[in-house]
Design a protein around this motif. Sequence first.
Motif, short mmCIF file in Angstrom:
data_model
loop_
_atom_site.label_atom_id
_atom_site.label_comp_id
_atom_site.label_asym_id
_atom_site.label_seq_id
_atom_site.Cartn_x
_atom_site.Cartn_y
_atom_site.Cartn_z
N LYS A 95 13.03 30.52 -4.19
CA LYS A 95 13.08 29.60 -3.06
C LYS A 95 11.73 29.51 -2.35
O LYS A 95 11.25 28.42 -2.04
CB LYS A 95 14.17 30.06 -2.08
CG LYS A 95 14.39 29.14 -0.90
CD LYS A 95 15.53 29.66 -0.04
CE LYS A 95 15.71 28.80 1.20
NZ LYS A 95 16.82 29.31 2.06
N GLU A 111 11.74 22.72 3.67
CA GLU A 111 13.12 22.83 3.19
C GLU A 111 13.95 21.63 3.67
O GLU A 111 14.75 21.08 2.91
CB GLU A 111 13.74 24.12 3.70
CG GLU A 111 15.14 24.38 3.18
CD GLU A 111 15.70 25.72 3.62
OE1 GLU A 111 16.88 25.99 3.34
OE2 GLU A 111 14.96 26.48 4.27
N THR A 145 21.83 26.04 -1.62
CA THR A 145 20.42 25.86 -1.97
C THR A 145 20.22 25.93 -3.48
O THR A 145 19.50 25.11 -4.04
CB THR A 145 19.56 26.93 -1.28
OG1 THR A 145 19.59 26.71 0.13
CG2 THR A 145 18.09 26.84 -1.75
N MET A 146 20.86 26.90 -4.16
CA MET A 146 20.57 27.12 -5.57
C MET A 146 21.85 27.13 -6.40
O MET A 146 22.81 27.83 -6.07
CB MET A 146 19.84 28.45 -5.75
CG MET A 146 19.22 28.63 -7.13
SD MET A 146 17.75 27.62 -7.34
CE MET A 146 16.61 28.49 -6.27
N GLU A 205 22.49 35.31 0.51
CA GLU A 205 22.18 34.54 -0.68
C GLU A 205 23.44 34.23 -1.49
O GLU A 205 23.55 33.15 -2.10
CB GLU A 205 21.17 35.29 -1.54
CG GLU A 205 19.78 35.36 -0.92
CD GLU A 205 18.85 36.31 -1.66
OE1 GLU A 205 17.63 36.18 -1.49
OE2 GLU A 205 19.36 37.20 -2.38
#
Length: 553
Positions: free
Chosen positions: A283, A43, A144-145, A175
Amino acid sequence: MRARPKNVLLLIFVVVALPVFWMSFVIKPDATNEVLVEHRLAEMRERLEFAQNLNKIREHDLKVLQSQFKFMVNSQANLDNHSRASSNESILREMQQALQNYSRQTDHQRIYIPSIFSYLPHLLGNDGSVQPAFKISQNRIGVTMVYGVPTVKRARESYLIRTLEHLVNGLDEQEKEDSLIVIFVGEPFDLEYVKEVGKEIEARLPESVKNGLIEVIAPPASFYPDLNQLQLTLGDPPERVKWRTKQNLDFAFLMLYAKNRGLYYTQLEDDVIAKPGYMATMKNFAINQKNNNWIVLEFSQLGFIGKMFKSQDLPLFAEFFVMFHNDKPVDWLLDNLLTVKYCSPEKSPAHCRKVVAEVRRRYKPSLFQHVGIHSSLKGKTQKLKDKDFAKQDASLIRSHKNPPAELRTSLTVYQKYMLEKAYMGETIFWGLTPEADDTVEFHMKPPVFIQSFLFRSGNREHPGDKFFNTTVEILPASHINDNGAIIENQPGSKMYPEGDKGFLIVGQFNKDGLAQGQIKPEVGEIAVIRLHSQTKGGNWVILSEIMLQTPKR
Protein backbone atom coordinates in the motif's frame (compact mmCIF):
# COMPACT_ATOMS: atom_id res chain seq x y z
CA MET A 1 -38.15 19.82 -1.39
CA ARG A 2 -35.50 20.57 -4.00
CA ALA A 3 -32.24 22.23 -2.98
CA ARG A 4 -31.49 25.64 -4.47
CA PRO A 5 -28.21 26.03 -6.44
CA LYS A 6 -26.98 28.73 -4.05
CA ASN A 7 -27.56 26.48 -1.06
CA VAL A 8 -25.75 23.63 -2.76
CA LEU A 9 -22.75 25.84 -3.56
CA LEU A 10 -22.66 27.10 0.01
CA LEU A 11 -22.78 23.53 1.33
CA ILE A 12 -19.92 22.47 -0.96
CA PHE A 13 -17.88 25.45 0.26
CA VAL A 14 -18.47 24.53 3.89
CA VAL A 15 -17.65 20.84 3.40
CA VAL A 16 -14.61 21.24 1.14
CA ALA A 17 -13.13 24.71 1.47
CA LEU A 18 -13.25 25.19 5.24
CA PRO A 19 -11.28 22.01 6.08
CA VAL A 20 -8.64 23.00 3.51
CA PHE A 21 -8.50 26.54 4.98
CA TRP A 22 -8.19 25.07 8.49
CA MET A 23 -5.37 22.69 7.48
CA SER A 24 -3.52 25.40 5.55
CA PHE A 25 -3.68 28.37 7.89
CA VAL A 26 -4.84 27.34 11.35
CA ILE A 27 -2.81 24.16 11.86
CA LYS A 28 0.91 24.81 12.08
CA PRO A 29 2.89 23.40 9.16
CA ASP A 30 4.73 20.29 10.17
CA ALA A 31 6.82 17.99 7.98
CA THR A 32 5.18 14.88 9.42
CA ASN A 33 1.70 16.32 8.94
CA GLU A 34 2.51 17.28 5.36
CA VAL A 35 3.63 13.74 4.57
CA LEU A 36 0.50 12.28 6.16
CA VAL A 37 -1.70 14.71 4.25
CA GLU A 38 0.05 13.87 0.97
CA HIS A 39 -0.43 10.15 1.61
CA ARG A 40 -4.08 10.68 2.49
CA LEU A 41 -4.70 12.83 -0.61
CA ALA A 42 -3.01 10.21 -2.80
CA GLU A 43 -5.20 7.49 -1.34
CA MET A 44 -8.33 9.65 -1.74
CA ARG A 45 -7.39 10.33 -5.37
CA GLU A 46 -7.13 6.58 -6.02
CA ARG A 47 -10.50 5.98 -4.38
CA LEU A 48 -12.10 8.79 -6.39
CA GLU A 49 -10.87 7.25 -9.65
CA PHE A 50 -12.22 3.89 -8.51
CA ALA A 51 -15.60 5.43 -7.67
CA GLN A 52 -15.74 7.22 -11.04
CA ASN A 53 -15.08 3.93 -12.80
CA LEU A 54 -17.89 2.27 -10.81
CA ASN A 55 -20.22 5.10 -11.85
CA LYS A 56 -19.42 4.47 -15.51
CA ILE A 57 -20.22 0.79 -15.07
CA ARG A 58 -23.49 1.62 -13.31
CA GLU A 59 -24.36 4.11 -16.08
CA HIS A 60 -23.86 1.40 -18.69
CA ASP A 61 -25.98 -1.03 -16.68
CA LEU A 62 -28.69 1.61 -16.36
CA LYS A 63 -28.79 2.17 -20.11
CA VAL A 64 -29.11 -1.56 -20.71
CA LEU A 65 -31.95 -1.79 -18.18
CA GLN A 66 -33.64 1.25 -19.71
CA SER A 67 -33.50 -0.34 -23.15
CA GLN A 68 -34.90 -3.61 -21.82
CA PHE A 69 -37.68 -1.75 -20.02
CA LYS A 70 -38.72 0.02 -23.24
CA PHE A 71 -38.97 -3.32 -25.01
CA MET A 72 -41.02 -4.67 -22.11
CA VAL A 73 -43.46 -1.75 -22.27
CA ASN A 74 -43.79 -1.94 -26.06
CA SER A 75 -44.29 -5.68 -25.96
CA GLN A 76 -46.93 -5.40 -23.25
CA ALA A 77 -48.75 -2.62 -25.14
CA ASN A 78 -48.97 -4.77 -28.28
CA LEU A 79 -50.47 -7.75 -26.48
CA ASP A 80 -54.19 -8.42 -26.78
CA ASN A 81 -56.50 -8.97 -23.84
CA HIS A 82 -55.99 -12.72 -23.90
CA SER A 83 -52.21 -12.26 -23.79
CA ARG A 84 -52.51 -9.79 -20.91
CA ALA A 85 -54.18 -12.50 -18.88
CA SER A 86 -51.56 -15.11 -19.72
CA SER A 87 -48.79 -16.23 -17.37
CA ASN A 88 -45.50 -14.38 -16.86
CA GLU A 89 -43.72 -17.17 -18.67
CA SER A 90 -45.83 -16.60 -21.75
CA ILE A 91 -45.16 -12.86 -21.63
CA LEU A 92 -41.44 -13.44 -21.41
CA ARG A 93 -41.58 -15.71 -24.45
CA GLU A 94 -43.43 -13.01 -26.38
CA MET A 95 -40.84 -10.42 -25.35
CA GLN A 96 -37.95 -12.65 -26.33
CA GLN A 97 -39.50 -13.25 -29.76
CA ALA A 98 -40.07 -9.53 -30.19
CA LEU A 99 -36.43 -8.83 -29.34
CA GLN A 100 -35.24 -11.42 -31.83
CA ASN A 101 -37.48 -9.96 -34.54
CA TYR A 102 -36.20 -6.48 -33.78
CA SER A 103 -32.64 -7.72 -33.94
CA ARG A 104 -33.17 -9.36 -37.35
CA GLN A 105 -34.87 -6.30 -38.75
CA THR A 106 -32.11 -3.87 -37.79
CA ASP A 107 -28.91 -5.95 -38.02
CA HIS A 108 -27.95 -4.35 -41.33
CA GLN A 109 -28.18 -0.90 -39.75
CA ARG A 110 -26.03 -1.62 -36.69
CA ILE A 111 -22.30 -1.54 -36.01
CA TYR A 112 -21.43 -4.05 -33.29
CA ILE A 113 -18.57 -3.32 -30.90
CA PRO A 114 -16.45 -6.45 -30.18
CA SER A 115 -16.88 -7.83 -26.67
CA ILE A 116 -16.03 -10.94 -24.68
CA PHE A 117 -18.74 -12.71 -26.70
CA SER A 118 -16.75 -12.09 -29.88
CA TYR A 119 -13.99 -14.37 -28.55
CA LEU A 120 -16.18 -16.73 -26.52
CA PRO A 121 -19.35 -16.88 -28.65
CA HIS A 122 -20.65 -19.92 -26.76
CA LEU A 123 -21.47 -17.58 -23.84
CA LEU A 124 -24.21 -15.76 -25.79
CA GLY A 125 -27.66 -16.34 -24.37
CA ASN A 126 -26.38 -18.06 -21.23
CA ASP A 127 -26.21 -15.66 -18.29
CA GLY A 128 -25.20 -18.46 -15.94
CA SER A 129 -21.94 -18.92 -17.82
CA VAL A 130 -20.49 -15.71 -16.39
CA GLN A 131 -21.63 -16.28 -12.78
CA PRO A 132 -19.84 -18.45 -10.19
CA ALA A 133 -21.21 -21.99 -10.03
CA PHE A 134 -20.10 -22.19 -6.38
CA LYS A 135 -19.64 -19.40 -3.89
CA ILE A 136 -18.86 -18.93 -0.20
CA SER A 137 -18.97 -15.21 0.49
CA GLN A 138 -20.02 -12.50 2.92
CA ASN A 139 -20.02 -10.05 -0.04
CA ARG A 140 -17.36 -7.77 1.39
CA ILE A 141 -16.74 -4.69 -0.78
CA GLY A 142 -14.91 -1.36 -0.58
CA VAL A 143 -11.60 -2.73 0.71
CA THR A 144 -8.19 -1.39 -0.21
CA MET A 145 -6.68 -4.70 -1.37
CA VAL A 146 -8.15 -7.76 -3.06
CA TYR A 147 -5.89 -10.83 -3.41
CA GLY A 148 -6.79 -13.38 -6.08
CA VAL A 149 -5.59 -16.93 -5.38
CA PRO A 150 -6.38 -19.40 -8.19
CA THR A 151 -6.02 -23.05 -7.28
CA VAL A 152 -6.58 -26.40 -9.00
CA LYS A 153 -6.42 -30.03 -7.98
CA ARG A 154 -2.82 -31.24 -7.84
CA ALA A 155 -1.69 -34.81 -8.37
CA ARG A 156 0.53 -34.62 -5.29
CA GLU A 157 0.73 -32.18 -2.38
CA SER A 158 -1.65 -29.22 -2.09
CA TYR A 159 -0.12 -25.99 -0.80
CA LEU A 160 -3.35 -23.98 -0.59
CA ILE A 161 -4.11 -24.03 3.15
CA ARG A 162 -0.53 -23.20 4.04
CA THR A 163 -0.56 -20.29 1.58
CA LEU A 164 -3.80 -18.94 3.06
CA GLU A 165 -2.47 -19.24 6.61
CA HIS A 166 0.63 -17.27 5.61
CA LEU A 167 -1.50 -14.57 3.99
CA VAL A 168 -3.86 -14.27 6.97
CA ASN A 169 -1.10 -14.40 9.59
CA GLY A 170 0.80 -11.69 7.74
CA LEU A 171 -2.02 -9.17 8.27
CA ASP A 172 -2.78 -7.20 11.42
CA GLU A 173 -6.37 -6.83 12.64
CA GLN A 174 -6.99 -3.55 10.83
CA GLU A 175 -5.56 -4.94 7.58
CA LYS A 176 -7.79 -8.02 7.87
CA GLU A 177 -10.81 -5.70 7.85
CA ASP A 178 -9.47 -3.82 4.80
CA SER A 179 -8.61 -6.85 2.66
CA LEU A 180 -10.36 -9.57 0.68
CA ILE A 181 -8.80 -12.91 -0.33
CA VAL A 182 -10.68 -14.62 -3.16
CA ILE A 183 -9.86 -18.29 -3.72
CA PHE A 184 -10.73 -19.34 -7.25
CA VAL A 185 -11.10 -23.13 -7.44
CA GLY A 186 -10.47 -23.80 -11.12
CA GLU A 187 -12.16 -27.22 -11.29
CA PRO A 188 -15.45 -26.47 -13.08
CA PHE A 189 -15.86 -30.10 -14.17
CA ASP A 190 -15.49 -31.47 -10.63
CA LEU A 191 -17.88 -29.61 -8.31
CA GLU A 192 -17.52 -32.28 -5.63
CA TYR A 193 -13.84 -31.39 -5.34
CA VAL A 194 -14.77 -27.69 -5.26
CA LYS A 195 -17.12 -28.33 -2.33
CA GLU A 196 -14.40 -30.30 -0.52
CA VAL A 197 -12.01 -27.37 -0.86
CA GLY A 198 -14.68 -25.00 0.43
CA LYS A 199 -15.35 -27.23 3.46
CA GLU A 200 -11.64 -27.56 4.24
CA ILE A 201 -11.12 -23.80 4.12
CA GLU A 202 -14.16 -23.26 6.37
CA ALA A 203 -12.80 -25.85 8.81
CA ARG A 204 -9.20 -24.62 8.86
CA LEU A 205 -9.87 -20.86 8.70
CA PRO A 206 -13.40 -20.48 10.10
CA GLU A 207 -13.00 -16.96 11.48
CA SER A 208 -11.58 -15.59 8.22
CA VAL A 209 -14.48 -17.06 6.25
CA LYS A 210 -17.10 -15.92 8.76
CA ASN A 211 -15.90 -12.30 8.89
CA GLY A 212 -15.63 -12.05 5.09
CA LEU A 213 -11.84 -11.91 4.73
CA ILE A 214 -11.83 -15.12 2.66
CA GLU A 215 -14.18 -15.99 -0.19
CA VAL A 216 -14.28 -19.16 -2.27
CA ILE A 217 -15.67 -19.26 -5.81
CA ALA A 218 -15.64 -21.66 -8.75
CA PRO A 219 -16.55 -20.94 -12.37
CA PRO A 220 -19.24 -22.86 -14.27
CA ALA A 221 -18.11 -25.44 -16.82
CA SER A 222 -20.12 -23.55 -19.46
CA PHE A 223 -17.75 -20.58 -19.21
CA TYR A 224 -15.07 -22.51 -21.09
CA PRO A 225 -15.01 -23.47 -24.76
CA ASP A 226 -14.31 -27.08 -25.75
CA LEU A 227 -10.76 -27.40 -24.39
CA ASN A 228 -10.23 -30.57 -26.41
CA GLN A 229 -10.74 -28.74 -29.71
CA LEU A 230 -8.15 -25.98 -29.33
CA GLN A 231 -5.79 -24.86 -32.06
CA LEU A 232 -2.24 -25.98 -31.28
CA THR A 233 0.11 -22.97 -30.98
CA LEU A 234 3.77 -22.30 -30.22
CA GLY A 235 4.59 -25.91 -31.06
CA ASP A 236 3.27 -27.01 -27.65
CA PRO A 237 1.67 -30.44 -27.13
CA PRO A 238 -2.14 -30.55 -26.74
CA GLU A 239 -2.03 -31.02 -22.95
CA ARG A 240 0.09 -27.90 -22.42
CA VAL A 241 -2.05 -25.81 -24.80
CA LYS A 242 -5.14 -26.91 -22.88
CA TRP A 243 -3.52 -26.10 -19.52
CA ARG A 244 -2.35 -22.59 -20.43
CA THR A 245 -5.56 -21.75 -22.31
CA LYS A 246 -7.66 -22.67 -19.31
CA GLN A 247 -5.32 -20.69 -17.03
CA ASN A 248 -5.81 -17.58 -19.19
CA LEU A 249 -9.58 -17.92 -18.88
CA ASP A 250 -9.30 -18.67 -15.14
CA PHE A 251 -7.40 -15.43 -14.56
CA ALA A 252 -9.84 -13.43 -16.69
CA PHE A 253 -12.87 -14.77 -14.79
CA LEU A 254 -11.22 -14.08 -11.42
CA MET A 255 -10.23 -10.54 -12.39
CA LEU A 256 -13.71 -9.69 -13.66
CA TYR A 257 -15.24 -11.10 -10.48
CA ALA A 258 -12.91 -9.02 -8.28
CA LYS A 259 -12.90 -5.75 -10.23
CA ASN A 260 -15.56 -3.95 -8.17
CA ARG A 261 -14.58 -5.26 -4.75
CA GLY A 262 -11.63 -3.05 -3.84
CA LEU A 263 -9.18 -0.34 -4.82
CA TYR A 264 -6.28 -2.61 -5.83
CA TYR A 265 -6.06 -6.21 -7.00
CA THR A 266 -3.03 -8.50 -6.55
CA GLN A 267 -2.64 -11.81 -8.37
CA LEU A 268 -1.02 -14.62 -6.40
CA GLU A 269 -0.70 -18.39 -6.68
CA ASP A 270 -1.72 -21.18 -4.32
CA ASP A 271 1.86 -22.18 -3.46
CA VAL A 272 3.51 -19.05 -2.08
CA ILE A 273 4.65 -17.67 1.25
CA ALA A 274 4.48 -14.00 2.15
CA LYS A 275 6.69 -11.62 4.07
CA PRO A 276 4.90 -10.41 7.26
CA GLY A 277 3.56 -6.89 6.87
CA TYR A 278 3.28 -7.35 3.11
CA MET A 279 0.04 -5.36 2.78
CA ALA A 280 1.38 -2.22 4.45
CA THR A 281 4.48 -2.37 2.26
CA MET A 282 2.41 -2.77 -0.92
CA LYS A 283 0.00 0.00 0.00
CA ASN A 284 2.78 2.44 0.90
CA PHE A 285 4.68 1.61 -2.28
CA ALA A 286 1.59 2.39 -4.37
CA ILE A 287 0.75 5.63 -2.57
CA ASN A 288 4.34 6.89 -2.63
CA GLN A 289 4.73 6.66 -6.42
CA LYS A 290 5.78 10.02 -7.86
CA ASN A 291 2.92 9.83 -10.33
CA ASN A 292 -0.12 7.68 -10.78
CA ASN A 293 0.47 6.51 -14.36
CA TRP A 294 1.69 3.05 -13.35
CA ILE A 295 -0.26 0.04 -14.60
CA VAL A 296 1.50 -2.85 -12.79
CA LEU A 297 3.41 -2.94 -9.52
CA GLU A 298 5.46 -6.10 -9.02
CA PHE A 299 6.29 -7.63 -5.66
CA SER A 300 7.87 -10.81 -7.04
CA GLN A 301 9.95 -11.38 -10.14
CA LEU A 302 8.40 -14.79 -10.89
CA GLY A 303 5.62 -15.36 -13.42
CA PHE A 304 2.34 -13.82 -12.37
CA ILE A 305 3.03 -13.89 -8.62
CA GLY A 306 2.63 -10.62 -6.72
CA LYS A 307 1.40 -8.57 -9.67
CA MET A 308 -0.68 -5.64 -8.41
CA PHE A 309 -3.17 -3.68 -10.55
CA LYS A 310 -5.62 -0.87 -10.07
CA SER A 311 -9.03 -2.49 -10.05
CA GLN A 312 -10.27 -0.06 -12.68
CA ASP A 313 -7.69 -1.51 -15.12
CA LEU A 314 -8.74 -5.14 -14.66
CA PRO A 315 -11.22 -5.21 -17.59
CA LEU A 316 -8.36 -4.25 -19.92
CA PHE A 317 -6.23 -7.20 -18.81
CA ALA A 318 -9.15 -9.64 -18.68
CA GLU A 319 -10.24 -8.73 -22.20
CA PHE A 320 -6.70 -9.12 -23.52
CA PHE A 321 -6.34 -12.55 -21.89
CA VAL A 322 -9.67 -13.64 -23.36
CA MET A 323 -8.79 -12.25 -26.79
CA PHE A 324 -5.60 -14.35 -26.99
CA HIS A 325 -6.55 -17.17 -24.61
CA ASN A 326 -5.54 -19.87 -27.09
CA ASP A 327 -2.28 -18.27 -28.19
CA LYS A 328 0.21 -17.73 -25.35
CA PRO A 329 0.79 -18.24 -21.59
CA VAL A 330 -0.67 -15.56 -19.35
CA ASP A 331 2.65 -14.04 -18.24
CA TRP A 332 3.66 -13.66 -21.90
CA LEU A 333 0.35 -11.96 -22.64
CA LEU A 334 1.02 -9.47 -19.86
CA ASP A 335 4.35 -8.59 -21.49
CA ASN A 336 2.67 -8.34 -24.91
CA LEU A 337 -0.09 -6.06 -23.66
CA LEU A 338 2.41 -3.60 -22.21
CA THR A 339 4.50 -3.69 -25.38
CA VAL A 340 1.48 -3.02 -27.59
CA LYS A 341 0.18 -0.28 -25.31
CA TYR A 342 3.40 1.62 -24.64
CA CYS A 343 6.08 0.79 -27.23
CA SER A 344 6.58 2.39 -30.61
CA PRO A 345 7.71 0.12 -33.48
CA GLU A 346 9.83 3.03 -34.66
CA LYS A 347 11.88 3.01 -31.47
CA SER A 348 14.58 0.59 -30.33
CA PRO A 349 14.00 -2.37 -27.97
CA ALA A 350 16.00 -0.50 -25.33
CA HIS A 351 13.60 2.42 -25.56
CA CYS A 352 10.67 0.03 -25.26
CA ARG A 353 12.10 -1.48 -22.08
CA LYS A 354 12.59 2.00 -20.68
CA VAL A 355 9.02 3.19 -21.28
CA VAL A 356 7.55 -0.07 -19.99
CA ALA A 357 9.67 0.21 -16.84
CA GLU A 358 7.99 3.57 -16.18
CA VAL A 359 4.58 1.92 -15.87
CA ARG A 360 5.65 -1.53 -14.67
CA ARG A 361 7.45 -0.83 -11.44
CA ARG A 362 9.29 -3.32 -9.28
CA TYR A 363 9.60 -3.43 -5.51
CA LYS A 364 12.65 -5.06 -3.94
CA PRO A 365 13.16 -7.25 -2.00
CA SER A 366 10.32 -9.49 -3.13
CA LEU A 367 7.42 -9.96 -0.72
CA PHE A 368 6.29 -13.35 -2.05
CA GLN A 369 8.23 -16.56 -2.61
CA HIS A 370 7.19 -19.55 -4.70
CA VAL A 371 7.49 -22.72 -2.60
CA GLY A 372 5.63 -25.30 -4.67
CA ILE A 373 7.59 -28.12 -6.25
CA HIS A 374 4.89 -29.83 -8.30
CA SER A 375 3.23 -27.66 -10.95
CA SER A 376 -0.51 -27.64 -11.63
CA LEU A 377 0.46 -28.96 -15.09
CA LYS A 378 0.51 -32.73 -14.66
CA GLY A 379 4.02 -34.18 -14.61
CA LYS A 380 5.78 -30.81 -14.48
CA THR A 381 8.25 -30.06 -11.69
CA GLN A 382 8.50 -26.36 -10.80
CA LYS A 383 11.66 -25.42 -8.91
CA LEU A 384 11.65 -21.70 -9.63
CA LYS A 385 12.70 -19.51 -6.69
CA ASP A 386 12.75 -15.74 -6.37
CA LYS A 387 16.33 -14.75 -5.60
CA ASP A 388 15.12 -11.31 -4.49
CA PHE A 389 12.84 -12.71 -1.78
CA ALA A 390 13.52 -10.95 1.52
CA LYS A 391 16.63 -12.27 3.22
CA GLN A 392 16.18 -14.02 6.51
CA ASP A 393 16.42 -11.90 9.64
CA ALA A 394 19.31 -13.07 11.82
CA SER A 395 17.20 -12.33 14.91
CA LEU A 396 14.93 -15.23 13.93
CA ILE A 397 17.73 -17.74 14.67
CA ARG A 398 19.00 -18.73 18.14
CA SER A 399 22.24 -20.67 18.26
CA HIS A 400 23.71 -22.92 20.96
CA LYS A 401 26.83 -25.01 21.32
CA ASN A 402 25.48 -28.53 20.93
CA PRO A 403 27.38 -31.83 21.33
CA PRO A 404 28.70 -33.59 18.18
CA ALA A 405 25.98 -35.53 16.40
CA GLU A 406 25.02 -37.18 13.14
CA LEU A 407 21.73 -35.75 11.92
CA ARG A 408 18.98 -37.55 10.03
CA THR A 409 15.41 -36.75 9.03
CA SER A 410 12.68 -38.38 6.98
CA LEU A 411 11.21 -34.97 6.14
CA THR A 412 11.72 -33.40 2.73
CA VAL A 413 14.02 -30.42 3.27
CA TYR A 414 13.08 -27.09 1.71
CA GLN A 415 15.87 -25.46 -0.30
CA LYS A 416 19.03 -24.69 1.67
CA TYR A 417 17.47 -24.88 5.15
CA MET A 418 19.36 -28.01 6.17
CA LEU A 419 19.16 -29.69 9.57
CA GLU A 420 22.96 -29.62 9.93
CA LYS A 421 23.08 -25.83 9.61
CA ALA A 422 20.20 -25.39 12.05
CA TYR A 423 21.97 -27.61 14.60
CA MET A 424 25.01 -25.33 14.35
CA GLY A 425 22.84 -22.21 14.67
CA GLU A 426 23.61 -20.89 11.19
CA THR A 427 20.04 -20.92 9.88
CA ILE A 428 16.66 -22.49 10.48
CA PHE A 429 15.64 -26.02 9.54
CA TRP A 430 12.65 -25.99 7.22
CA GLY A 431 10.85 -29.16 6.17
CA LEU A 432 7.74 -29.98 4.19
CA THR A 433 4.54 -31.13 5.91
CA PRO A 434 5.23 -34.11 8.23
CA GLU A 435 3.45 -37.41 7.83
CA ALA A 436 2.71 -39.75 10.75
CA ASP A 437 5.94 -41.39 12.02
CA ASP A 438 8.24 -38.85 10.35
CA THR A 439 11.27 -38.12 12.54
CA VAL A 440 14.11 -35.67 13.07
CA GLU A 441 16.98 -37.54 14.71
CA PHE A 442 20.17 -36.50 16.51
CA HIS A 443 22.62 -39.43 16.85
CA MET A 444 25.19 -38.50 19.49
CA LYS A 445 28.80 -39.19 18.44
CA PRO A 446 29.76 -40.47 21.01
CA PRO A 447 26.76 -40.99 23.37
CA VAL A 448 26.60 -38.29 26.04
CA PHE A 449 24.69 -37.29 29.16
CA ILE A 450 22.05 -34.72 28.20
CA GLN A 451 20.88 -32.56 31.08
CA SER A 452 18.12 -30.61 29.29
CA PHE A 453 16.69 -29.98 25.82
CA LEU A 454 14.83 -27.22 24.01
CA PHE A 455 13.30 -27.31 20.52
CA ARG A 456 11.53 -24.18 19.26
CA SER A 457 9.47 -24.45 16.08
CA GLY A 458 8.05 -21.67 13.91
CA ASN A 459 9.26 -18.08 13.98
CA ARG A 460 7.95 -14.54 13.65
CA GLU A 461 7.89 -14.64 9.86
CA HIS A 462 6.24 -18.08 9.66
CA PRO A 463 4.32 -18.50 12.92
CA GLY A 464 2.22 -21.38 11.63
CA ASP A 465 5.15 -23.63 10.68
CA LYS A 466 5.26 -25.46 14.00
CA PHE A 467 5.46 -29.03 15.22
CA PHE A 468 2.19 -30.29 16.68
CA ASN A 469 1.35 -33.78 17.99
CA THR A 470 5.08 -34.45 18.07
CA THR A 471 6.97 -36.10 20.92
CA VAL A 472 10.59 -35.75 22.07
CA GLU A 473 12.10 -39.20 22.60
CA ILE A 474 15.49 -40.52 23.73
CA LEU A 475 17.28 -43.80 23.16
CA PRO A 476 19.68 -44.48 26.09
CA ALA A 477 23.00 -46.01 25.13
CA SER A 478 22.23 -48.82 27.58
CA HIS A 479 19.35 -49.89 25.31
CA ILE A 480 21.74 -50.80 22.49
CA ASN A 481 24.00 -53.85 22.49
CA ASP A 482 27.42 -54.11 20.86
CA ASN A 483 25.84 -55.14 17.57
CA GLY A 484 23.55 -52.10 17.52
CA ALA A 485 20.41 -54.07 18.35
CA ILE A 486 17.80 -52.70 20.76
CA ILE A 487 17.65 -54.30 24.19
CA GLU A 488 14.19 -54.16 25.75
CA ASN A 489 13.27 -53.66 29.44
CA GLN A 490 16.53 -52.08 30.54
CA PRO A 491 17.05 -50.18 33.81
CA GLY A 492 15.60 -46.70 33.50
CA SER A 493 12.80 -47.78 31.17
CA LYS A 494 10.20 -47.18 33.86
CA MET A 495 11.27 -43.56 34.42
CA TYR A 496 9.45 -42.39 31.28
CA PRO A 497 6.65 -43.70 29.05
CA GLU A 498 7.96 -46.13 26.48
CA GLY A 499 7.80 -45.46 22.77
CA ASP A 500 8.72 -47.88 20.02
CA LYS A 501 12.14 -49.40 19.29
CA GLY A 502 13.45 -48.85 22.83
CA PHE A 503 12.84 -45.08 22.87
CA LEU A 504 11.54 -43.25 25.95
CA ILE A 505 9.16 -40.29 25.67
CA VAL A 506 10.59 -37.34 27.62
CA GLY A 507 8.45 -34.48 26.29
CA GLN A 508 6.24 -33.11 23.54
CA PHE A 509 5.58 -29.86 21.68
CA ASN A 510 2.96 -27.57 23.19
CA LYS A 511 0.44 -25.33 21.42
CA ASP A 512 3.11 -22.65 20.99
CA GLY A 513 5.38 -25.05 19.09
CA LEU A 514 7.87 -25.37 21.97
CA ALA A 515 9.28 -28.54 23.56
CA GLN A 516 11.63 -28.29 26.54
CA GLY A 517 12.47 -30.27 29.64
CA GLN A 518 15.02 -31.91 31.94
CA ILE A 519 16.33 -35.48 31.54
CA LYS A 520 16.97 -37.53 34.67
CA PRO A 521 20.65 -38.43 35.06
CA GLU A 522 19.70 -42.00 36.02
CA VAL A 523 18.90 -42.61 32.34
CA GLY A 524 22.61 -42.50 31.63
CA GLU A 525 24.30 -41.60 28.37
CA ILE A 526 22.00 -40.98 25.45
CA ALA A 527 22.69 -42.39 22.00
CA VAL A 528 19.82 -40.77 20.08
CA ILE A 529 17.30 -38.00 20.71
CA ARG A 530 14.53 -37.58 18.18
CA LEU A 531 11.39 -35.64 17.34
CA HIS A 532 8.64 -38.10 16.41
CA SER A 533 5.51 -36.91 14.55
CA GLN A 534 2.49 -38.86 15.80
CA THR A 535 0.02 -37.68 13.13
CA LYS A 536 0.03 -36.01 9.74
CA GLY A 537 0.80 -32.31 10.11
CA GLY A 538 -1.12 -29.40 8.65
CA ASN A 539 1.82 -27.18 7.71
CA TRP A 540 5.46 -27.21 6.87
CA VAL A 541 7.71 -27.13 9.94
CA ILE A 542 10.55 -24.90 11.08
CA LEU A 543 13.10 -25.49 13.82
CA SER A 544 14.40 -22.05 14.76
CA GLU A 545 16.21 -23.14 17.94
CA ILE A 546 17.89 -26.40 18.97
CA MET A 547 19.55 -26.78 22.36
CA LEU A 548 20.95 -30.00 23.84
CA GLN A 549 22.66 -29.08 27.09
CA THR A 550 25.24 -31.41 28.60
CA PRO A 551 26.35 -31.27 32.28
CA LYS A 552 29.09 -28.78 33.05
CA ARG A 553 32.44 -30.37 33.75
